[in-house]
Design an enzyme around this catalytic site. Sequence first.
Site, mmCIF file in Angstrom:
data_model
loop_
_atom_site.group_PDB
_atom_site.id
_atom_site.type_symbol
_atom_site.label_atom_id
_atom_site.label_comp_id
_atom_site.label_asym_id
_atom_site.label_seq_id
_atom_site.Cartn_x
_atom_site.Cartn_y
_atom_site.Cartn_z
ATOM 1 N N HIS A 1 32.446 4.384 -118.830
ATOM 2 C CA HIS A 1 31.058 4.140 -118.404
ATOM 3 C C HIS A 1 30.109 4.707 -119.467
ATOM 4 O O HIS A 1 30.371 5.762 -120.046
ATOM 5 C CB HIS A 1 30.803 4.801 -117.047
ATOM 6 C CG HIS A 1 29.524 4.363 -116.428
ATOM 7 N ND1 HIS A 1 28.308 4.864 -116.827
ATOM 8 C CD2 HIS A 1 29.262 3.448 -115.461
ATOM 9 C CE1 HIS A 1 27.345 4.274 -116.123
ATOM 10 N NE2 HIS A 1 27.904 3.413 -115.292
ATOM 11 N N SER B 1 21.454 -2.814 -112.711
ATOM 12 C CA SER B 1 20.378 -3.184 -111.786
ATOM 13 C C SER B 1 20.675 -4.421 -110.948
ATOM 14 O O SER B 1 19.779 -5.219 -110.675
ATOM 15 C CB SER B 1 19.057 -3.355 -112.553
ATOM 16 O OG SER B 1 18.683 -2.123 -113.153
ATOM 17 N N ASN C 1 29.694 1.971 -107.825
ATOM 18 C CA ASN C 1 29.886 3.221 -108.568
ATOM 19 C C ASN C 1 28.900 4.234 -107.992
ATOM 20 O O ASN C 1 27.701 4.144 -108.249
ATOM 21 C CB ASN C 1 29.602 2.972 -110.057
ATOM 22 C CG ASN C 1 29.610 4.257 -110.867
ATOM 23 O OD1 ASN C 1 30.071 5.291 -110.385
ATOM 24 N ND2 ASN C 1 29.110 4.190 -112.088
ATOM 25 N N TRP C 2 29.452 5.172 -107.209
ATOM 26 C CA TRP C 2 28.567 6.130 -106.536
ATOM 27 C C TRP C 2 28.096 7.239 -107.477
ATOM 28 O O TRP C 2 27.259 8.053 -107.102
ATOM 29 C CB TRP C 2 29.290 6.719 -105.313
ATOM 30 C CG TRP C 2 29.118 5.878 -104.084
ATOM 31 C CD1 TRP C 2 28.815 4.545 -104.037
ATOM 32 C CD2 TRP C 2 29.211 6.312 -102.728
ATOM 33 N NE1 TRP C 2 28.715 4.118 -102.737
ATOM 34 C CE2 TRP C 2 28.966 5.181 -101.913
ATOM 35 C CE3 TRP C 2 29.496 7.523 -102.111
ATOM 36 C CZ2 TRP C 2 28.979 5.251 -100.510
ATOM 37 C CZ3 TRP C 2 29.518 7.585 -100.729
ATOM 38 C CH2 TRP C 2 29.261 6.457 -99.940
ATOM 39 N N LYS C 3 28.644 7.293 -108.683
ATOM 40 C CA LYS C 3 28.263 8.350 -109.645
ATOM 41 C C LYS C 3 28.321 9.713 -108.939
ATOM 42 O O LYS C 3 29.198 9.927 -108.123
ATOM 43 C CB LYS C 3 26.881 8.058 -110.230
ATOM 44 C CG LYS C 3 26.768 6.639 -110.782
ATOM 45 C CD LYS C 3 25.529 6.431 -111.567
ATOM 46 C CE LYS C 3 25.438 4.957 -111.971
ATOM 47 N NZ LYS C 3 24.346 4.696 -112.889
ATOM 48 N N GLU D 1 27.902 -3.859 -119.242
ATOM 49 C CA GLU D 1 26.751 -3.148 -118.706
ATOM 50 C C GLU D 1 25.794 -2.778 -119.836
ATOM 51 O O GLU D 1 25.991 -1.755 -120.511
ATOM 52 C CB GLU D 1 27.202 -1.849 -118.020
ATOM 53 C CG GLU D 1 28.153 -2.053 -116.857
ATOM 54 C CD GLU D 1 28.045 -0.928 -115.859
ATOM 55 O OE1 GLU D 1 27.746 -1.225 -114.707
ATOM 56 O OE2 GLU D 1 28.228 0.246 -116.236
ATOM 57 N N GLU E 1 27.469 6.297 -119.273
ATOM 58 C CA GLU E 1 27.001 7.673 -119.033
ATOM 59 C C GLU E 1 28.020 8.691 -119.522
ATOM 60 O O GLU E 1 27.667 9.784 -119.940
ATOM 61 C CB GLU E 1 26.677 7.859 -117.536
ATOM 62 C CG GLU E 1 25.394 7.131 -117.162
ATOM 63 C CD GLU E 1 25.258 6.760 -115.702
ATOM 64 O OE1 GLU E 1 26.023 7.270 -114.859
ATOM 65 O OE2 GLU E 1 24.379 5.927 -115.402
ATOM 66 N N GLY F 1 20.141 1.230 -113.961
ATOM 67 C CA GLY F 1 19.203 2.061 -113.202
ATOM 68 C C GLY F 1 17.739 1.860 -113.568
ATOM 69 O O GLY F 1 16.888 2.652 -113.171
ATOM 70 N N GLY G 1 25.602 0.284 -109.281
ATOM 71 C CA GLY G 1 25.330 1.707 -109.116
ATOM 72 C C GLY G 1 24.470 1.963 -107.885
ATOM 73 O O GLY G 1 24.961 1.976 -106.763
ATOM 74 N N GLY G 2 23.169 2.105 -108.109
ATOM 75 C CA GLY G 2 22.232 2.498 -107.050
ATOM 76 C C GLY G 2 22.366 1.701 -105.755
ATOM 77 O O GLY G 2 22.334 2.279 -104.660
#
Length: 251
Positions: free
Chosen positions: A93, A209, A10-12, A164, A95, A170, A230-231
């Site tokens: 998600h 994470s 997930n590149w957000k 999640e 967010e 993150g 993600g990251g």
Amino acid sequence: MALKKLVAGNWKMHGLSSDLAEVKAIAEASEAYPAVDVALCVPAILIERASRAVPGFAIGGQDVHFAEKGAHTGCVSAQMLLDAGATLTIVGHSERRDAQREIDADVRAKAEAAVACGLGVILCVGESLEVREAGEAIETVSTQLDASLPHGDASTDRLAIAYEPIWAIGTGKVPTGQDIGEMHTALRQRLVAAYGDAGRSVRILYGGSVKGSNAGEIFAVPDVDGALVGGASLKTADFMPIVEAAAAANG
Ligand code: PEP
């Protein structure tokens, strides 16, 4: 029955034209792991270029509107995602649930719209730290799942769930294997209650994470059928060790 693992990035809100080289590198490196499904969910504006750059590799959206078309400024429909070359999308998600105030009914409607169009769906659920510390994580997330799942048996073919925990996204914090296992077992039961036997083939991903250094341990937990990352999905060097760990866990 072990399900084929899915590792989705997930590149957000990260990624410009110059990062298409990274998409290509990840797609090419993933060819060495046919036993794992690999996907990248990139910003909407990159979907078309990314999918042209890596034909046959799964490129996804990060959200979709539930309506077919209409007066929804700034939104993207399922048909638009497909038209741009996406084969899947994330919905719900945390967010978006937080910043865009999406509720379970919205998430269900989005998942139904995406599935009806032929897109795969990664449907996210997860608890806050407050809920986890109150000992209410399993009950809260199960209720969230029940209220967010798309209706209809047909949807199970293209559906994956991502558990999640919000506090793990993150932050570098990860629940214990036992906590992940208990949650995934509970979610599997909810999927079977909702879809019968077909609920056994819905993949349940873990997200929060995940890195090359902890992926092997996470994939060893029963009922963990992959990861939403993600990251660590932004760079080939960080992402591919996770794909490799998924392949190793497949045995
Ligand atoms: C995510 O946002 O879906 C996620 C899991 O992020 P990270 O891997 O950076 O925790």
